[in-house]
Scaffold this motif. Structure first.
Motif, PDB file in Angstrom:
ATOM      1  N   GLY A 149       0.737  -1.161  -0.147  1.00 18.85           N
ATOM      2  CA  GLY A 149      -0.018  -0.019   0.114  1.00 18.85           C
ATOM      3  C   GLY A 149       1.041   1.226   0.105  1.00 18.85           C
ATOM      4  N   LEU A 150       0.265   2.312   0.056  1.00 18.41           N
ATOM      5  CA  LEU A 150       1.112   3.527   0.347  1.00 18.41           C
ATOM      6  C   LEU A 150       1.263   3.549   1.899  1.00 18.41           C
ATOM      7  N   GLY A 151       2.669   3.638   2.441  1.00 19.15           N
ATOM      8  CA  GLY A 151       3.117   3.419   3.501  1.00 19.15           C
ATOM      9  C   GLY A 151       2.791   2.256   4.231  1.00 19.15           C
ATOM     10  N   PHE A 152       1.489   1.763   3.917  1.00 15.97           N
ATOM     11  CA  PHE A 152       0.990   0.245   4.601  1.00 15.97           C
ATOM     12  C   PHE A 152       1.642  -0.808   3.977  1.00 15.97           C
ATOM     13  N   ASP A 153       2.028  -1.883   4.850  1.00 13.81           N
ATOM     14  CA  ASP A 153       2.267  -3.038   4.502  1.00 13.81           C
ATOM     15  C   ASP A 153       1.229  -4.134   4.030  1.00 13.81           C
ATOM     16  N   LYS A 154       1.267  -4.364   2.672  1.00 10.82           N
ATOM     17  CA  LYS A 154       0.191  -5.610   2.561  1.00 10.82           C
ATOM     18  C   LYS A 154       0.660  -6.635   1.862  1.00 10.82           C
ATOM     19  N   ARG A 155       0.176  -7.761   1.657  1.00 10.47           N
ATOM     20  CA  ARG A 155       0.903  -9.050   1.572  1.00 10.47           C
ATOM     21  C   ARG A 155       0.274  -9.599   0.193  1.00 10.47           C
ATOM     22  N   LYS A 156       0.937 -10.434  -0.634  1.00 12.90           N
ATOM     23  CA  LYS A 156       0.364 -11.127  -1.689  1.00 12.90           C
ATOM     24  C   LYS A 156      -0.380 -12.274  -0.822  1.00 12.90           C
ATOM     25  N   PRO A 157      -1.702 -12.515  -1.229  1.00 11.19           N
ATOM     26  CA  PRO A 157      -2.484 -13.463  -0.655  1.00 11.19           C
ATOM     27  C   PRO A 157      -1.756 -14.764  -0.555  1.00 11.19           C
ATOM     28  N   ASP A 158      -1.961 -15.294   0.763  1.00 14.10           N
ATOM     29  CA  ASP A 158      -1.321 -16.747   1.100  1.00 14.10           C
ATOM     30  C   ASP A 158      -2.071 -17.220   2.236  1.00 14.10           C
ATOM     31  N   GLU A 159      -1.532 -18.154   2.701  1.00 19.84           N
ATOM     32  CA  GLU A 159      -2.412 -19.151   3.802  1.00 19.84           C
ATOM     33  C   GLU A 159      -2.788 -18.078   5.035  1.00 19.84           C
ATOM     34  N   PHE A 160      -2.042 -16.916   5.203  1.00 20.34           N
ATOM     35  CA  PHE A 160      -2.058 -16.121   6.392  1.00 20.34           C
ATOM     36  C   PHE A 160      -2.808 -15.021   6.095  1.00 20.34           C
ATOM     37  N   PHE A 161      -2.609 -14.245   4.903  1.00 19.03           N
ATOM     38  CA  PHE A 161      -2.884 -13.014   4.773  1.00 19.03           C
ATOM     39  C   PHE A 161      -3.828 -12.927   3.319  1.00 19.03           C
ATOM     40  N   THR A 162      -4.730 -11.815   3.234  1.00 19.74           N
ATOM     41  CA  THR A 162      -5.740 -11.766   2.034  1.00 19.74           C
ATOM     42  C   THR A 162      -5.214 -10.153   1.543  1.00 19.74           C
ATOM     43  N   LYS A 163      -5.887  -9.957   0.297  1.00 15.76           N
ATOM     44  CA  LYS A 163      -5.574  -8.836  -0.285  1.00 15.76           C
ATOM     45  C   LYS A 163      -6.282  -7.629   0.477  1.00 15.76           C
ATOM     46  N   ASP A 164      -7.070  -7.827   1.329  1.00 13.74           N
ATOM     47  CA  ASP A 164      -7.771  -6.990   1.935  1.00 13.74           C
ATOM     48  C   ASP A 164      -7.304  -6.545   3.414  1.00 13.74           C
ATOM     49  N   ASP A 165      -6.008  -7.501   3.817  1.00 10.98           N
ATOM     50  CA  ASP A 165      -5.208  -6.865   4.937  1.00 10.98           C
ATOM     51  C   ASP A 165      -4.418  -5.791   4.854  1.00 10.98           C
ATOM     52  N   PHE A 166      -4.184  -4.980   5.942  1.00 15.19           N
ATOM     53  CA  PHE A 166      -3.200  -4.136   5.678  1.00 15.19           C
ATOM     54  C   PHE A 166      -2.773  -3.483   7.176  1.00 15.19           C
ATOM     55  N   GLY A 167      -1.357  -3.082   7.072  1.00 17.71           N
ATOM     56  CA  GLY A 167      -1.045  -3.063   8.485  1.00 17.71           C
ATOM     57  C   GLY A 167       0.480  -2.586   8.497  1.00 17.71           C
ATOM     58  N   HIS A 168       1.342  -3.073   9.334  1.00 22.81           N
ATOM     59  CA  HIS A 168       2.612  -3.015   9.446  1.00 22.81           C
ATOM     60  C   HIS A 168       3.352  -3.987  10.521  1.00 22.81           C
ATOM     61  N   THR A 169       4.611  -4.201  10.299  1.00 25.51           N
ATOM     62  CA  THR A 169       5.253  -4.999  11.339  1.00 25.51           C
ATOM     63  C   THR A 169       6.683  -3.989  11.935  1.00 25.51           C
ATOM     64  N   GLY A 170       7.102  -4.576  12.994  1.00 25.32           N
ATOM     65  CA  GLY A 170       8.240  -3.890  13.363  1.00 25.32           C
ATOM     66  C   GLY A 170       9.341  -4.662  13.807  1.00 25.32           C
ATOM     67  N   PHE A 171      10.875  -4.357  13.565  1.00 25.81           N
ATOM     68  CA  PHE A 171      12.097  -5.064  14.027  1.00 25.81           C
ATOM     69  C   PHE A 171      11.914  -5.608  15.473  1.00 25.81           C
ATOM     70  N   THR A 172      11.500  -4.846  16.131  1.00 20.13           N
ATOM     71  CA  THR A 172      11.527  -5.157  17.764  1.00 20.13           C
ATOM     72  C   THR A 172      10.653  -6.395  18.057  1.00 20.13           C
ATOM     73  N   GLY A 173       9.764  -6.499  17.047  1.00 19.07           N
ATOM     74  CA  GLY A 173       8.932  -7.751  17.568  1.00 19.07           C
ATOM     75  C   GLY A 173       7.379  -7.320  17.464  1.00 19.07           C
ATOM     76  N   THR A 174       7.035  -6.261  16.789  1.00 18.08           N
ATOM     77  CA  THR A 174       5.799  -5.807  16.929  1.00 18.08           C
ATOM     78  C   THR A 174       5.035  -5.895  15.432  1.00 18.08           C
ATOM     79  N   PHE A 175       3.552  -5.899  15.641  1.00 19.30           N
ATOM     80  CA  PHE A 175       2.520  -6.506  14.472  1.00 19.30           C
ATOM     81  C   PHE A 175       1.364  -5.938  14.448  1.00 19.30           C
ATOM     82  N   PHE A 176       0.719  -5.030  13.493  1.00 19.96           N
ATOM     83  CA  PHE A 176      -0.412  -4.776  13.511  1.00 19.96           C
ATOM     84  C   PHE A 176      -0.989  -4.778  12.059  1.00 19.96           C
ATOM     85  N   PHE A 177      -2.511  -5.563  12.225  1.00 22.54           N
ATOM     86  CA  PHE A 177      -3.003  -5.602  10.932  1.00 22.54           C
ATOM     87  C   PHE A 177      -4.539  -5.412  10.998  1.00 22.54           C
TER      88      PHE A 177
END
Length: 435
Positions: free
Chosen positions: A366-394
């Protein structure tokens, strides 16, 4: 008789109504209990195996939190339990919750355009190789800029010019750093670094101040960093460093001032840069034991060295927050920029930034946002971001779910990648989207 019959019919309808509606409520409660049990199991396993010392988790919808729990301790001494008011170093989640959020506001207000070029706004880049990079390219990580530059290492040297780091442990290389060992004879550049306050110098750690005359060399290195093909996806911290410069140059206002204005509108206070200015050190989760640069266990100051160089306020990292504050931002984004009746961001801007404009080219960002190629965990409608320190939000508007997982997996060392090898956060995200 008619009255009695009528009353019986009414009561029957009431019970029928209850029978129609109660299973749905029971299912929601049941699903939530199943999700909570799954998260508890994942967390207990992670803590037992040492994925991280502690964590906060919130699962929610666009309207309210479904699950909100704390797990573990601040560090492996197990002296201090994680509390809801504790704040974590968000690392690259800052890219979205800081610089991107401000960019969305400025684009919505017509003060920035996605076609704006770096050199048009930031004059120091006008006649450089990165002059015509656009805001769009920076936000989608298609600028061609190299992933990162170890800017801080220019401040370090050794008397005999031997390397700062070695892959092998020896008498000269003793203390660990990442998967290497640190030269015990490192010296700091006294022209640019001081260990007591100096007028107009920038505090970069509790006992370190940086001469701002160092910055021109930083910007010069960034200007020469487009070593990869433009238009191809390559994630780079440098993109968001430039976004920050564009924001601040265009508006004359500092990034942290802008973010604080938005956070105040949202009514959240456990989020911001340089946490010791707004919370107690006891409420800040520790990160890495840094044997190379700061010679300390990082606590209350940003873990990321590039963000540290900029006084803890950067486009690529620097934000600290608790899960509850991030949950409010999630609800705002899931409601197309609106929170509690206030339009925080324009709805069309939220849609534009959380779409995948380059999906046809195989780039799902996305623009700034992390989006993933659809797979077993993520769909095309998911958006968020992760962090090196062990952080995640979607988030996902279609399933009406968001997930926030904050950990300090880099304590005591960044070499601990167990949570990634286990697909830890992705598994929880998949679980809560089943229903």
């Amino acid at each position: 008789m008619k009255k009695i019959l009528f009353s019986i019919i009414i009561v029957s309808f009431v019970f029928l109504g209850m029978s129609f509606h109660s299973p749905k409520k029971i299912n929601i409660d049941s699903d939530n209990k199943e999700n909570e049990a799954y998260i508890d199991s994942m967390m207990n396993n992670a803590l037992k195996k040492g994925f991280f010392p502690g964590a906060q988790v919130i699962v929610g919808t666009g309207d309210f939190n479904l699950i909100s729990k704390n797990y573990g301790y601040h560090d492996y001494t197990k002296k201090q339990l994680v509390k809801s008011e504790d704040v974590f170093d968000l690392a690259s989640m800052s890219k979205v919750l800081g610089a991107t959020l401000v960019t969305m506001r400025l684009v919505g207000d017509g003060k920035l355009k996605l076609t704006d070029q770096v050199g048009e706004i930031v004059s120091m880049y006008k006649n450089t190789a990165i002059s015509d990079l656009t805001l769009f390219e920076l936000l989608t990580h298609t600028s061609g800029l190299t992933p990162s530059i170890t800017l801080y290492q220019a401040l370090l040297s050794t008397p005999d010019n031997s390397p700062l780091l070695s892959k092998e442990k020896s008498e000269q290389y003793v203390e660990p750093f990442d998967n290497m060992f640190v030269n015990k004879n490192i010296v700091y550049d006294s022209k640019y670094l001081a260990f007591e306050p100096k007028e107009n110098w920038i505090q970069i750690y509790k006992n370190m101040w940086l001469n701002p005359e160092f910055y021109p060399s930083v910007y010069d290195r960034i200007a020469k960093a487009n070593t990869n093909p433009r238009g191809k996806y390559l994630y780079s911290d440098l993109n968001l460093l430039l976004v920050k410069q564009m924001i601040e140059t265009k508006t004359g206002k500092k990034l942290d001032q802008f973010t604080n204005e938005i956070y105040t509108e949202l009514g959240i206070s456990k989020i911001g840069y340089n946490p010791l200015k707004w919370t107690s050190i006891d409420n800040v989760m520790p990160t890495e034991v840094d044997n190379l640069f700061r010679k300390d266990t990082i606590k209350g100051y940003v873990h990321d060295e590039a963000a540290a160089i900029f006084g803890g306020v950067s486009g690529n990292a620097g934000l600290f927050a608790n899960a509850e504050s991030i949950a409010v931002i999630c609800k705002m984004l899931m409601n197309n920029g609106t929170y509690k009746g206030k339009q925080i961001l324009k709805s069309n801007v939220v849609k534009e930034f959380t779409d995948s404009p380059l999906a046809k080219s195989g780039i799902y960002r996305g623009l700034g946002f992390d989006k993933r190629k659809p797979d077993e965990f993520f769909t095309k409608d998911d958006f968020g971001h992760t962090g090196f320190t062990g952080t995640f939000f979607f988030m996902n508007r279609k399933t009406n779910r968001f997930l926030i997982i904050l950990t300090n997996r880099v304590n005591p060392t960044r070499t601990n990648r167990l949570m990634y090898k286990d697909d830890f956060s992705a598994k929880i995200w998949r679980q809560i989207n089943k229903y």
